[in-house]
Design a protein around this motif. Sequence first.
Motif, PDB file in Angstrom:
ATOM      1  N   SER A  23      72.200  -9.230  41.889  1.00 26.95           N
ATOM      2  CA  SER A  23      72.224 -10.681  42.008  1.00 26.95           C
ATOM      3  C   SER A  23      71.369 -11.331  40.950  1.00 26.95           C
ATOM      4  O   SER A  23      71.702 -12.383  40.408  1.00 26.95           O
ATOM      5  N   HIS A  27      74.334 -13.414  36.253  1.00 27.41           N
ATOM      6  CA  HIS A  27      74.383 -14.863  36.076  1.00 27.41           C
ATOM      7  C   HIS A  27      75.371 -15.217  34.968  1.00 27.41           C
ATOM      8  O   HIS A  27      75.590 -14.438  34.040  1.00 27.41           O
ATOM      9  N   SER A  29      75.978 -16.777  31.610  1.00 26.35           N
ATOM     10  CA  SER A  29      75.028 -16.939  30.515  1.00 26.35           C
ATOM     11  C   SER A  29      75.760 -17.307  29.239  1.00 26.35           C
ATOM     12  O   SER A  29      76.988 -17.178  29.139  1.00 26.35           O
ATOM     13  N   GLU A  51      80.461 -11.870  40.906  1.00 32.05           N
ATOM     14  CA  GLU A  51      79.389 -11.470  41.823  1.00 32.05           C
ATOM     15  C   GLU A  51      79.878 -11.070  43.208  1.00 32.05           C
ATOM     16  O   GLU A  51      79.083 -10.656  44.034  1.00 32.05           O
ATOM     17  N   TRP A 155      76.066 -23.086  38.685  1.00 30.26           N
ATOM     18  CA  TRP A 155      75.006 -22.619  37.788  1.00 30.26           C
ATOM     19  C   TRP A 155      74.476 -23.833  37.023  1.00 30.26           C
ATOM     20  O   TRP A 155      74.805 -24.052  35.859  1.00 30.26           O
ATOM     21  N   GLU A 165      62.336 -17.979  37.741  1.00 33.22           N
ATOM     22  CA  GLU A 165      63.743 -18.260  37.452  1.00 33.22           C
ATOM     23  C   GLU A 165      64.429 -18.866  38.675  1.00 33.22           C
ATOM     24  O   GLU A 165      64.253 -18.370  39.795  1.00 33.22           O
ATOM     25  N   GLU A 167      67.346 -19.859  41.439  1.00 36.92           N
ATOM     26  CA  GLU A 167      68.328 -19.012  42.104  1.00 36.92           C
ATOM     27  C   GLU A 167      69.668 -19.050  41.389  1.00 36.92           C
ATOM     28  O   GLU A 167      70.354 -18.030  41.288  1.00 36.92           O
ATOM     29  N   SER A 168      70.042 -20.216  40.877  1.00 36.03           N
ATOM     30  CA  SER A 168      71.310 -20.360  40.148  1.00 36.03           C
ATOM     31  C   SER A 168      71.041 -21.036  38.804  1.00 36.03           C
ATOM     32  O   SER A 168      71.337 -22.220  38.609  1.00 36.03           O
TER      33      SER A 168
END
Length: 246
Positions: A23, A27, A29, A51, A155, A165, A167-168
């Motif tokens: 998790s 992400h 990116s 995910e 995101w 960082e 969570e999203s």
Amino acid sequence: MNVSRIALAAGVAASSVLLLSSSAFAHVSVQPQGEAAKGGYATVNIKVPNERDNASTVKLEVSLPTEHPLASVMPQPVPGWKAEVTKAKLEKPLKIHGKEITEAVSKVTWTADGSKIGPGEFQQFPLSLGQLPEDADQLVFKALQTYDNKEVVRWIEEPKEGADEPESPAPVLKLSAATDDHHGGGAKAAKDGGADAKNAGHDEDEKSKTAADASDSTARALGIVGILVGAGGLAFGFLASRRRAS
């Protein structure tokens, strides 16, 4: 019995670590292909991992930063996906290469068209961007990831320096120092390289000329020695003939 409980606890802990790890790294990116320099142009990849174990990604929406609008945003075709570019009017027009730009791309949307991102897979969506701002160290691209079960992952949380960082987290493109020619190259380096090549050629010419002069000098010296040897031989022969005659 105790051994079984310990093994079960270890298994649960290991599974939790794996889940948290996947998790944490799965992400959306943005990654530059090469250098993304301030004031220049760059090609980047929007990397989208899946995910979920029971759903596939079928849509991606990427919003471009409004505080630093980009005059040129072009998606590269991706097989099995349809790209749609949305533009918006600018409050303050941009001036690029002497031209006034009154609107810029605000969002790019990719929708599955015969393809999807399945469990355990990822997909990259290339974008050509420019001109990158000269007064920013990074650009934030907020993204929405939609699955075929209607779930939407947002995101959009901007990472803060020195903080944990989110969570999203939103995809962030780091910008490097500006180059001389604003195209990822170095005009000064090219100029210096040309000068070096010219100087190198001049040096080679000088070396060739020096070698030729040395060769000519050697040939002349050998010629003079040959003449002296020949004259000595004639004199010796003349004296020997006179002795025989006496």
